[in-house]
Write an enzyme that holds these catalytic residues in place. Structure first.
Site, mmCIF file in Angstrom:
data_model
loop_
_atom_site.group_PDB
_atom_site.id
_atom_site.type_symbol
_atom_site.label_atom_id
_atom_site.label_comp_id
_atom_site.label_asym_id
_atom_site.label_seq_id
_atom_site.Cartn_x
_atom_site.Cartn_y
_atom_site.Cartn_z
ATOM 1 N N SER A 7 60.178 -21.300 -18.945
ATOM 2 C CA SER A 7 60.923 -22.060 -18.122
ATOM 3 C C SER A 7 59.979 -22.660 -16.921
ATOM 4 O O SER A 7 60.276 -23.470 -16.242
ATOM 5 C CB SER A 7 62.257 -21.425 -17.244
ATOM 6 N N CYS A 8 58.918 -22.076 -16.712
ATOM 7 C CA CYS A 8 57.619 -22.508 -15.844
ATOM 8 C C CYS A 8 57.452 -24.045 -16.109
ATOM 9 O O CYS A 8 57.472 -24.433 -17.223
ATOM 10 C CB CYS A 8 56.758 -21.639 -15.594
ATOM 11 N N VAL A 9 56.626 -24.642 -15.179
ATOM 12 C CA VAL A 9 56.182 -25.968 -15.409
ATOM 13 C C VAL A 9 54.641 -25.783 -15.272
ATOM 14 O O VAL A 9 54.500 -25.301 -14.170
ATOM 15 C CB VAL A 9 56.760 -27.211 -14.544
ATOM 16 N N PHE A 62 53.583 -23.293 -12.085
ATOM 17 C CA PHE A 62 54.923 -22.803 -11.061
ATOM 18 C C PHE A 62 56.193 -22.342 -11.719
ATOM 19 O O PHE A 62 56.422 -22.709 -12.893
ATOM 20 C CB PHE A 62 54.918 -23.883 -9.887
ATOM 21 N N GLY A 81 59.450 -26.089 -18.532
ATOM 22 C CA GLY A 81 60.756 -26.387 -18.106
ATOM 23 C C GLY A 81 61.619 -25.885 -19.374
ATOM 24 O O GLY A 81 62.720 -26.670 -19.631
#
Length: 173
Positions: free
Chosen positions: A31-33, A50, A94
């Site tokens: 889910s981080c980018v 992040f 994401g």
């Protein structure tokens, strides 16, 4: 893409910048980018990773928040010789990693796209959303990027059986 290159792993809440043509940056995202930012004319770029878009109600300078990770990445690329007017970006991550919680991945992706638009930085390509993790490799001096999907459940592994007890060679009286 990887042959003869030094790999710099960018972990959660971190970033790296380089102008060395022999450096490749790598990260794994759910889910981080990760924003891969580069100046193709100056041959310099960097990657951040992040976890959350913003800190919410409290102010924080923690790099796990996109707002901080983006500012630092841009400033360090500029400090390393990039020019703001030449900056370009590629976005990854994401994903929605769980059905039972808020879609953090979508929030992160929207934040990154909005941030780049506000800053006037062109987003050349993006691979955002979905439900699979991704491994990203990025050459900061050229802007070349490669994504590999990490999909499916882990394979079933047969349990390891303990060895059968061996007869003792000792005679007890």
């Amino acid at each position: 893409m990887t042959q003869g290159r030094k790999t710099v792993t960018v972990i959660q809440g971190d970033y790296a910048v380089s102008a060395d043509p022999n450096v490749m940056m790598s990260t794994v995202l759910g889910s981080c980018v990760a924003v891969c930012l580069f100046d193709p004319k100056a041959g310099v770029g960097g990657m951040n990773h992040f976890l959350l878009a913003t800190a919410g109600t409290t102010e924080s300078d923690d790099l796990k928040y996109g707002v901080n990770a983006m500012e630092l990445l841009i400033n360090r690329v500029l400090k390393a010789g990039g020019q703001r007017s030449h900056l370009q970006a590629k976005l990854f991550g994401g994903a929605r990693m769980t059905e039972h919680a808020r879609d953090i991945g979508a929030t992160n992706a929207t934040f990154a796209l909005d941030f780049l638009a506000r800053e006037g930085i062109a987003c050349l390509s993006q691979s955002l959303g979905g439900v699979s993790a991704r491994r990203i490799q990025f050459i900061p001096s050229t802007g070349a990027a490669r994504q590999m999907q990490v999909s499916g459940a882990l394979p079933d592994v047969a349990p390891i059986k303990p060895p059968a007890p061996q007869p003792a060679d000792i005679t007890l009286f």
